[in-house]
Design a protein around this motif. Structure first.
Motif, short mmCIF file in Angstrom:
data_model
loop_
_atom_site.label_atom_id
_atom_site.label_comp_id
_atom_site.label_asym_id
_atom_site.label_seq_id
_atom_site.Cartn_x
_atom_site.Cartn_y
_atom_site.Cartn_z
N VAL A 1 0.84 -1.21 0.00
CA VAL A 1 0.00 0.00 0.00
C VAL A 1 0.87 1.25 0.00
CG1 VAL A 1 -1.65 1.34 1.36
CG2 VAL A 1 -1.97 -1.13 1.09
N ALA A 2 1.94 1.23 0.79
CA ALA A 2 2.86 2.39 0.83
C ALA A 2 3.52 2.62 -0.52
CB ALA A 2 3.91 2.17 1.91
N ILE A 3 3.92 1.55 -1.20
CA ILE A 3 4.52 1.69 -2.52
C ILE A 3 3.50 2.25 -3.51
CG2 ILE A 3 5.56 0.45 -4.47
CD1 ILE A 3 6.68 -1.53 -2.44
N GLY A 4 2.27 1.72 -3.44
CA GLY A 4 1.21 2.20 -4.33
C GLY A 4 0.88 3.66 -4.09
N THR A 5 0.98 4.12 -2.85
CA THR A 5 0.74 5.54 -2.55
C THR A 5 1.85 6.42 -3.11
OG1 THR A 5 -0.40 4.89 -0.50
CG2 THR A 5 0.34 7.18 -0.68
N ALA A 6 3.09 5.95 -2.99
CA ALA A 6 4.22 6.73 -3.50
C ALA A 6 4.32 6.68 -5.01
CB ALA A 6 5.52 6.22 -2.88
N ASN A 7 3.88 5.57 -5.60
CA ASN A 7 3.95 5.40 -7.05
C ASN A 7 2.68 4.73 -7.54
OD1 ASN A 7 4.70 5.06 -9.72
ND2 ASN A 7 6.05 3.33 -9.31
N PRO A 8 1.67 5.51 -7.95
CA PRO A 8 0.38 4.93 -8.39
C PRO A 8 0.53 3.94 -9.53
CG PRO A 8 0.19 7.29 -8.05
CD PRO A 8 1.64 6.98 -7.95
N HIS A 9 1.58 4.06 -10.34
CA HIS A 9 1.79 3.13 -11.44
C HIS A 9 1.98 1.70 -10.93
CE1 HIS A 9 3.19 1.43 -15.20
NE2 HIS A 9 4.31 1.05 -14.61
N PHE A 10 2.45 1.58 -9.69
CA PHE A 10 2.69 0.26 -9.12
C PHE A 10 1.40 -0.54 -9.00
CE2 PHE A 10 2.93 -2.52 -5.35
CZ PHE A 10 4.03 -3.29 -5.68
N LEU A 11 0.26 0.13 -8.82
CA LEU A 11 -1.02 -0.55 -8.65
C LEU A 11 -1.57 -1.07 -9.96
CD1 LEU A 11 -2.68 1.91 -6.12
CD2 LEU A 11 -1.49 -0.24 -5.63
N GLU A 12 -1.02 -0.62 -11.09
CA GLU A 12 -1.45 -1.13 -12.38
C GLU A 12 -0.87 -2.52 -12.61
OE1 GLU A 12 -0.20 1.71 -15.26
OE2 GLU A 12 -1.37 3.37 -14.38
N PRO A 13 -1.54 -3.34 -13.43
CA PRO A 13 -1.05 -4.72 -13.64
C PRO A 13 0.40 -4.78 -14.10
CG PRO A 13 -3.26 -4.47 -14.52
CD PRO A 13 -2.82 -3.11 -14.10
N ALA A 14 0.79 -3.91 -15.02
CA ALA A 14 2.16 -3.94 -15.53
C ALA A 14 3.16 -3.62 -14.43
CB ALA A 14 2.32 -2.95 -16.68
N GLY A 15 2.84 -2.65 -13.57
CA GLY A 15 3.74 -2.27 -12.49
C GLY A 15 3.87 -3.37 -11.45
N PHE A 16 2.75 -3.99 -11.10
CA PHE A 16 2.79 -5.04 -10.09
C PHE A 16 3.50 -6.29 -10.62
CE2 PHE A 16 1.02 -8.64 -7.68
CZ PHE A 16 1.34 -8.22 -6.40
N LEU A 17 3.27 -6.64 -11.88
CA LEU A 17 3.93 -7.80 -12.46
C LEU A 17 5.43 -7.58 -12.58
CD1 LEU A 17 1.39 -8.91 -15.22
CD2 LEU A 17 1.90 -10.05 -13.05
N SER A 18 5.83 -6.33 -12.80
CA SER A 18 7.25 -6.02 -12.82
C SER A 18 7.87 -6.26 -11.44
CB SER A 18 7.47 -4.57 -13.25
OG SER A 18 8.84 -4.23 -13.22
N PHE A 19 7.14 -5.91 -10.39
CA PHE A 19 7.61 -6.17 -9.03
C PHE A 19 7.74 -7.67 -8.78
CE2 PHE A 19 6.12 -7.33 -4.73
CZ PHE A 19 7.19 -6.86 -3.99
N VAL A 20 6.76 -8.44 -9.24
CA VAL A 20 6.80 -9.89 -9.07
C VAL A 20 7.99 -10.47 -9.83
CG1 VAL A 20 5.58 -12.05 -9.53
CG2 VAL A 20 4.32 -10.08 -8.69
N ARG A 21 8.28 -9.93 -11.01
CA ARG A 21 9.42 -10.41 -11.79
C ARG A 21 10.73 -10.20 -11.03
NH1 ARG A 21 8.68 -7.59 -16.00
NH2 ARG A 21 7.80 -9.16 -17.40
N ARG A 22 10.84 -9.07 -10.34
CA ARG A 22 12.06 -8.79 -9.57
C ARG A 22 12.16 -9.66 -8.32
NH1 ARG A 22 10.21 -3.56 -10.23
NH2 ARG A 22 9.86 -3.39 -7.97
N ALA A 23 11.01 -9.88 -7.66
CA ALA A 23 11.02 -10.62 -6.40
C ALA A 23 11.05 -12.13 -6.60
CB ALA A 23 9.79 -10.24 -5.57
N GLY A 24 10.63 -12.60 -7.76
CA GLY A 24 10.52 -14.03 -8.01
C GLY A 24 11.80 -14.83 -7.75
N PRO A 25 12.94 -14.41 -8.31
CA PRO A 25 14.18 -15.19 -8.07
C PRO A 25 14.53 -15.31 -6.60
CG PRO A 25 14.48 -13.68 -9.92
CD PRO A 25 13.16 -13.35 -9.31
N LEU A 26 14.42 -14.23 -5.83
CA LEU A 26 14.72 -14.29 -4.40
C LEU A 26 13.73 -15.18 -3.68
CD1 LEU A 26 16.31 -13.41 -1.93
CD2 LEU A 26 14.87 -11.36 -1.79
N ALA A 27 12.46 -15.14 -4.07
CA ALA A 27 11.45 -15.98 -3.43
C ALA A 27 11.74 -17.46 -3.67
CB ALA A 27 10.06 -15.62 -3.95
#
Length: 316
Positions: free
Chosen positions: A16-42
């Motif tokens: 929620v804090a990220i989405g507040t600072a960057n509204p683009h993060f709440l869009e599907p493309a922005g969130f999937l980009s986050f998942v792409r970055r976090a996936g290898p570490l997960a």
């Protein structure tokens, strides 16, 4: 449930804090980009979970990721026909390194902290000796597609992570999972009960090595070839596992919460970057989280002490 709920609450607050600072993060493309970055570490955290819940550590995964990316670039060298054989080789090499870690820990009885630290130094030295600090070769587009492309708009890293999560959950609910937890909880008691604890720990290290190989494939596609691509990942994976409520020393913890811990760590780093906090502080923040999570876990666990038994009348 009470041990795993806090990590999901913290993750939700950070998102929620990220989405507040960057509204683009709440869009599907922005969130999937986050998942792409976090996936290898997960995925790496899922492999580390097996080792930690069995009561051990694997400090070699970061160096293994770097070694596999460098080896892949050198062997493929831009040749598409070599992509799939090299991918198979990377998975086999990851399993082999995990097997060696497991055998050294169980058969030679070298503490896993020392055994995997030695493997980390061996791999780091071998990579530097082979490359001179400047990796050569190139990855093909087919290889890099695993880190950059997807299926139906969903990144491959998210799809692979989903498959890994399902497989790990099923594995932990099977006999192997119960054996692993019993081994981490009390190895002596498990040995006396006929549990093959050495085999369970060895398999845990093999799974950790395989997860590092998958992580290397995804990171190689996403970040490219670098002699520092896996630097610090071993500590990030351990931090994610501990952040997810897995007890160091083994015997307790949820793999789903460990994966959530990896997403939480990536979300925290993303939030710090959005607010312009220096990336150099990430290691400091990681250290604080690790110490705080372990301390909190120690406070939550009740410390039972055996009361002295009073002798009955007539007994001395």
């Amino acid at each position: 449930m009470r041990r795993t709920l806090p990590i999901f609450c913290v993750l939700a607050v950070l998102l929620v804090a990220i989405g507040t600072a960057n509204p683009h993060f709440l869009e599907p493309a922005g969130f999937l980009s986050f998942v792409r970055r976090a996936g290898p570490l997960a995925i790496l955290a899922a492999g580390q979970y097996f080792v930690v819940v069995s009561g051990e550590f694997d400090l070699s995964v970061g160096s293994l990721v770097t070694a596999e990316v460098v080896i892949a670039a050198r062997l493929i060298d831009g040749e598409p026909a070599a992509t799939w054989p090299v991918l198979a080789l990377l998975l086999a090499a990851g399993a082999l390194v995990g097997l060696l870690n497991g055998l050294v820990t169980t058969l030679l009885r070298v503490p896993s902290f020392i055994a995997t630290l030695g493997m980390m130094l061996i791999l780091s030295g071998a990579v530097f000796l082979w490359t001179g600090g400047a990796p050569r070769g190139a990855l093909t587009e087919q290889f890099r597609a695993f880190g950059r492309a997807g299926l139906g708009g969903v990144p491959w890293s998210a799809l692979i992570l989903a498959a890994v999560t399902v497989a790990v959950v099923l594995l932990m609910r099977a006999d192997f999972g119960r054996t692993l937890v019993a081994t981490g909880d009390n190895q002596k008691a498990a040995d006396l009960s006929g549990v093959r604890t050495h085999r369970a720990k060895t398999v845990a290290f093999v799974l950790s090595g395989l997860s590092a190989a998958v992580c290397a494939i995804l990171l190689g596609g996403y970040a490219g070839v670098s002699a520092q691509v896996g630097q610090g990942l071993e500590f990030q994976a351990i931090t994610a596992v501990v952040l997810g409520g897995v007890v160091l020393g083994g015997g307790r913890g949820s793999v789903v919460a460990a994966i959530a811990g990896a997403f939480t760590l990536e979300a925290l780093f993303t939030l710090l970057n959005l607010y312009g906090v220096s990336g150099a502080l990430e290691v400091t923040v990681q250290g604080v989280i690790l110490v705080a999570a372990v301390a909190l876990g120690a406070v939550r666990l009740p410390q039972w002490t055996a009361l002295p038994r009073r002798p009955l009348k007539g007994q001395s």
